[in-house]
Design a protein around this motif. Structure first.
Motif, PDB file in Angstrom:
ATOM      1  N   SER A 150       0.807  -1.222   0.000  1.00  0.00           N
ATOM      2  CA  SER A 150       0.000   0.000   0.000  1.00  0.00           C
ATOM      3  C   SER A 150       0.839   1.269   0.000  1.00  0.00           C
ATOM      4  N   SER A 151       1.985   1.251   0.658  1.00  0.00           N
ATOM      5  CA  SER A 151       2.813   2.455   0.703  1.00  0.00           C
ATOM      6  C   SER A 151       3.647   2.656  -0.562  1.00  0.00           C
ATOM      7  N   PRO A 152       4.448   1.666  -0.992  1.00  0.00           N
ATOM      8  CA  PRO A 152       5.258   1.884  -2.195  1.00  0.00           C
ATOM      9  C   PRO A 152       4.445   1.952  -3.479  1.00  0.00           C
ATOM     10  N   LEU A 153       3.255   1.343  -3.484  1.00  0.00           N
ATOM     11  CA  LEU A 153       2.417   1.331  -4.681  1.00  0.00           C
ATOM     12  C   LEU A 153       1.053   1.926  -4.342  1.00  0.00           C
ATOM     13  N   ALA A 154       1.102   3.138  -3.821  1.00  0.00           N
ATOM     14  CA  ALA A 154      -0.098   3.774  -3.269  1.00  0.00           C
ATOM     15  C   ALA A 154      -1.169   4.034  -4.317  1.00  0.00           C
ATOM     16  N   GLY A 155      -0.802   4.101  -5.570  1.00  0.00           N
ATOM     17  CA  GLY A 155      -1.787   4.393  -6.608  1.00  0.00           C
ATOM     18  C   GLY A 155      -2.672   3.231  -6.973  1.00  0.00           C
ATOM     19  N   ALA A 156      -2.328   2.028  -6.521  1.00  0.00           N
ATOM     20  CA  ALA A 156      -3.078   0.832  -6.908  1.00  0.00           C
ATOM     21  C   ALA A 156      -4.122   0.475  -5.861  1.00  0.00           C
ATOM     22  N   LYS A 157      -5.303   0.119  -6.331  1.00  0.00           N
ATOM     23  CA  LYS A 157      -6.379  -0.377  -5.480  1.00  0.00           C
ATOM     24  C   LYS A 157      -6.791  -1.758  -5.990  1.00  0.00           C
ATOM     25  N   PHE A 158      -7.184  -2.644  -5.064  1.00  0.00           N
ATOM     26  CA  PHE A 158      -7.306  -4.051  -5.420  1.00  0.00           C
ATOM     27  C   PHE A 158      -8.662  -4.666  -5.084  1.00  0.00           C
ATOM     28  N   CYS A 159      -8.929  -5.771  -5.814  1.00  0.00           N
ATOM     29  CA  CYS A 159      -9.983  -6.726  -5.475  1.00  0.00           C
ATOM     30  C   CYS A 159      -9.297  -8.067  -5.246  1.00  0.00           C
ATOM     31  N   PRO A 160      -8.956  -8.420  -3.997  1.00  0.00           N
ATOM     32  CA  PRO A 160      -8.321  -9.709  -3.725  1.00  0.00           C
ATOM     33  C   PRO A 160      -9.277 -10.867  -4.023  1.00  0.00           C
ATOM     34  N   THR A 161      -8.784 -11.856  -4.733  1.00  0.00           N
ATOM     35  CA  THR A 161      -9.573 -13.023  -5.111  1.00  0.00           C
ATOM     36  C   THR A 161      -8.683 -14.259  -5.068  1.00  0.00           C
ATOM     37  N   GLY A 162      -9.234 -15.351  -4.577  1.00  0.00           N
ATOM     38  CA  GLY A 162      -8.478 -16.597  -4.514  1.00  0.00           C
ATOM     39  C   GLY A 162      -8.258 -17.028  -3.084  1.00  0.00           C
ATOM     40  N   GLY A 163      -9.092 -17.928  -2.606  1.00  0.00           N
ATOM     41  CA  GLY A 163      -8.988 -18.390  -1.235  1.00  0.00           C
ATOM     42  C   GLY A 163      -9.635 -17.474  -0.220  1.00  0.00           C
ATOM     43  N   VAL A 164     -10.302 -16.418  -0.673  1.00  0.00           N
ATOM     44  CA  VAL A 164     -10.963 -15.482   0.239  1.00  0.00           C
ATOM     45  C   VAL A 164     -12.289 -16.106   0.687  1.00  0.00           C
ATOM     46  N   THR A 165     -12.515 -16.101   1.994  1.00  0.00           N
ATOM     47  CA  THR A 165     -13.728 -16.661   2.588  1.00  0.00           C
ATOM     48  C   THR A 165     -14.457 -15.585   3.381  1.00  0.00           C
ATOM     49  N   LEU A 166     -15.627 -15.941   3.896  1.00  0.00           N
ATOM     50  CA  LEU A 166     -16.381 -15.007   4.732  1.00  0.00           C
ATOM     51  C   LEU A 166     -15.562 -14.577   5.941  1.00  0.00           C
ATOM     52  N   ASP A 167     -14.810 -15.490   6.519  1.00  0.00           N
ATOM     53  CA  ASP A 167     -14.004 -15.178   7.695  1.00  0.00           C
ATOM     54  C   ASP A 167     -12.784 -14.317   7.355  1.00  0.00           C
ATOM     55  N   LYS A 168     -12.215 -14.528   6.178  1.00  0.00           N
ATOM     56  CA  LYS A 168     -10.998 -13.809   5.802  1.00  0.00           C
ATOM     57  C   LYS A 168     -11.276 -12.474   5.125  1.00  0.00           C
ATOM     58  N   ALA A 169     -12.452 -12.311   4.556  1.00  0.00           N
ATOM     59  CA  ALA A 169     -12.772 -11.095   3.811  1.00  0.00           C
ATOM     60  C   ALA A 169     -12.580  -9.814   4.614  1.00  0.00           C
ATOM     61  N   PRO A 170     -12.997  -9.749   5.902  1.00  0.00           N
ATOM     62  CA  PRO A 170     -12.819  -8.498   6.642  1.00  0.00           C
ATOM     63  C   PRO A 170     -11.366  -8.062   6.778  1.00  0.00           C
ATOM     64  N   ASP A 171     -10.431  -9.015   6.826  1.00  0.00           N
ATOM     65  CA  ASP A 171      -9.010  -8.652   6.925  1.00  0.00           C
ATOM     66  C   ASP A 171      -8.559  -7.877   5.696  1.00  0.00           C
ATOM     67  N   TYR A 172      -9.119  -8.205   4.550  1.00  0.00           N
ATOM     68  CA  TYR A 172      -8.795  -7.473   3.324  1.00  0.00           C
ATOM     69  C   TYR A 172      -9.544  -6.151   3.249  1.00  0.00           C
ATOM     70  N   LEU A 173     -10.826  -6.186   3.570  1.00  0.00           N
ATOM     71  CA  LEU A 173     -11.666  -5.010   3.383  1.00  0.00           C
ATOM     72  C   LEU A 173     -11.279  -3.834   4.275  1.00  0.00           C
ATOM     73  N   LYS A 174     -10.558  -4.102   5.343  1.00  0.00           N
ATOM     74  CA  LYS A 174     -10.122  -2.996   6.209  1.00  0.00           C
ATOM     75  C   LYS A 174      -8.876  -2.303   5.675  1.00  0.00           C
ATOM     76  N   LEU A 175      -8.249  -2.849   4.646  1.00  0.00           N
ATOM     77  CA  LEU A 175      -7.045  -2.254   4.079  1.00  0.00           C
ATOM     78  C   LEU A 175      -7.399  -1.049   3.211  1.00  0.00           C
ATOM     79  N   GLN A 176      -6.542  -0.041   3.248  1.00  0.00           N
ATOM     80  CA  GLN A 176      -6.794   1.173   2.477  1.00  0.00           C
ATOM     81  C   GLN A 176      -6.714   0.946   0.971  1.00  0.00           C
ATOM     82  N   ASN A 177      -5.965  -0.059   0.562  1.00  0.00           N
ATOM     83  CA  ASN A 177      -5.802  -0.297  -0.876  1.00  0.00           C
ATOM     84  C   ASN A 177      -6.718  -1.398  -1.406  1.00  0.00           C
TER      85      ASN A 177
END
Length: 212
Positions: A150-177
């Motif tokens: 997020s810091s060195p590549l601040a211009g990029a925003k993501f949709c993480p996909t692959g192995g993401v579950t209901l339990d793991k999704a919040p860990d990603y969604l709280k990220l700024q990128n």
């Protein structure tokens, strides 16, 4: 032309989760998509992993009000053009090649290209693509790895996909990128095959409340 950020973000921010779907029987596509839309997940990625995936996309595009149908696992120009002809409103690829980006540059329908390393993200940023799919998310390092970009590549925003579950999704969604996540848990192959539309709608409702 560079990526249409406005159109791409409209897809990525329609809901916290984009369902990633494998549809074997196109007859299931409309009731499946209706259940997802009722549950609050309008952006629907149907992957080109089955022989009749394009037919499923076409049926959703023509019959499901409020749906934003998209094609996933798009690898080349032929698939890209076929997905557009079927009514796809967005395109998702697991990675990115110069040839695929050249095709995308000719169209206004947004491409969400995949990246898993800093070098791949840098290349896509050079090509004018800043809204990306992080794939395969869990296998490539998960939320902690994505946070480190997020810091060195601040211009990029993501949709993480692959192995993401209901339990793991919040860990990603709280990220700024991270703008959204992609997941198959909402409507997996078993749920679709058994016509579990009520269960799909229930899981969609739970996913739609993950952020905000």
């Amino acid at each position: 032309m560079p990526q249409n950020i406005e159109k791409t973000e409209a897809v990525m921010t329609a809901a916290p989760v984009i369902p990633v779907l494998i549809v074997e029987d196109p007859a299931k596509a409309v009731p499946m998509a209706e259940a997802l839309v009722r549950g609050g997940l309008p952006a629907i990625e149907i992957t080109l992993r089955t022989p009749r995936a394009l037919e499923a996309i076409r049926l959703v595009a023509e019959n499901v009000e409020g749906a934003i149908p998209g094609a996933g696992t798009v690898l080349n120009e032929e698939q890209y053009e076929a997905a557009l002809a079927a009514g796809s409103q967005f395109i998702v690829s697991p990675g990115a090649t110069p040839a695929l980006l050249d095709v995308a540059d000719k169209h206004d329908v947004p491409l969400l290209p995949g990246a898993a390393t800093a070098s791949e993200v840098m290349y896509l940023l050079e090509r004018g693509y800043s809204r990306l799919k992080f794939f395969p998310a869990e296998q490539a390092g998960g939320a902690s790895y994505l946070k480190s970009l997020s810091s060195p590549l601040a211009g990029a925003k993501f949709c993480p996909t692959g192995g993401v579950t209901l339990d793991k999704a919040p860990d990603y969604l709280k990220l700024q990128n991270v703008l959204c996540v992609g997941g198959s848990w909402i409507a997996d192959a078993k749920a679709i095959a058994s016509d579990d539309w009520a269960g799909i709608e229930e899981r969609a409702r739970a996913a739609a409340t993950l952020r905000g």
